[in-house]
Enzyme design. Sequence first.
Site, mmCIF file in Angstrom:
data_model
loop_
_atom_site.group_PDB
_atom_site.id
_atom_site.type_symbol
_atom_site.label_atom_id
_atom_site.label_comp_id
_atom_site.label_asym_id
_atom_site.label_seq_id
_atom_site.Cartn_x
_atom_site.Cartn_y
_atom_site.Cartn_z
ATOM 1 N N PRO A 2 8.011 -4.934 -10.588
ATOM 2 C CA PRO A 2 8.074 -3.869 -11.579
ATOM 3 C C PRO A 2 6.732 -3.217 -11.822
ATOM 4 C CG PRO A 2 8.184 -6.045 -12.598
ATOM 5 C CD PRO A 2 7.678 -6.203 -11.223
ATOM 6 N N GLU A 3 6.739 -1.914 -11.778
ATOM 7 C CA GLU A 3 5.570 -1.140 -12.154
ATOM 8 C C GLU A 3 5.895 -0.472 -13.489
ATOM 9 O OE1 GLU A 3 4.099 1.197 -8.807
ATOM 10 O OE2 GLU A 3 5.268 -0.023 -7.433
#
Length: 276
Positions: A2-3
């Site tokens: 996840p960014e």
Amino acid sequence: MPELPEVETVRRTLAPALGATIATVWHSGKPLRLNRAVPVAAIRRAAGGRAITGVRRLGKYLLVDVDGPRSLLVHLGMSGRFRLCAPGTARAPHTHVVLRLADGRELRFSDPRRFGQFDVVTRGDERAHPSLAVLGPDPLEEGLDAATLHAQARRRKVTLKSFLLDQAVIAGVGNIYASEALWLARLRPSRRTGRLTEAEARLLTRSVRQVLEHALEHGGTSLKDFVDADGREGENAEYLRVYGREGEPCSRCRTAIRRTLIQGRATYFCPTCQLP
DNA sequence: ATCACGACCTGGAGGC
DNA sequence: TGCCTCCAGGTCGTGA
């Protein structure tokens, strides 16, 4: 995994947990990032019997605010999920922390690779935590400006790709969106930061914001693991211009997209319209 | 100080 | 089918 857009999507989909009370805290006993033990006792003290009052995000970190002086710090690493589950839902493998709510729902943190992090911070003094102390400005807030970015770039000698991945420079950009933003800005990932002009810094700043906002509008990018707090995948993967598209034609100039390694990470770019 | 690399950990995909 | 290798969205410790 996840960014920023994915973490922000999780944050937003956790809204239905606001106001609920954390009844009990369960832990698998397995350590997370850097073989570090999850501080279960501190989590119980900070959150047990207390209501969730908010969920915030700093870069790729989530902060779950509860009644009292502390907040829970959550990082999803590469494979982490943070889900709000209905009572009676089967527990996924590799679940490591469960916050059981008084109404029977559960906030579950699962993470097969255990690169994630779960900790306690003092609200108002979040930056005292070493993970948060180093974070640079959040690109979706007003904190990120092109002049600062340019000044920082001039002082460094790394590639633009590495520069964007540095959480002290911009908090929240990861491997997918670094490639995407550089494509949008027409800059070659292997370019050295020292050569970045002021105009290019402005363009890059805008491109980073644009790429992240667009991904957020589509609920984030799900390549493998990412789901939001409700278990839904994001739709942004279909809009990626270069990431994972080696050999496909560039959508601007039709040249085949190339894949290379920068600091050991897969990096995608168009050799024609991204200037070296 | 800055930089590049490898390590951390598990699972999935693909080759043989 | 099974076994092997490689790869994965992040971060940190190491040594140059």
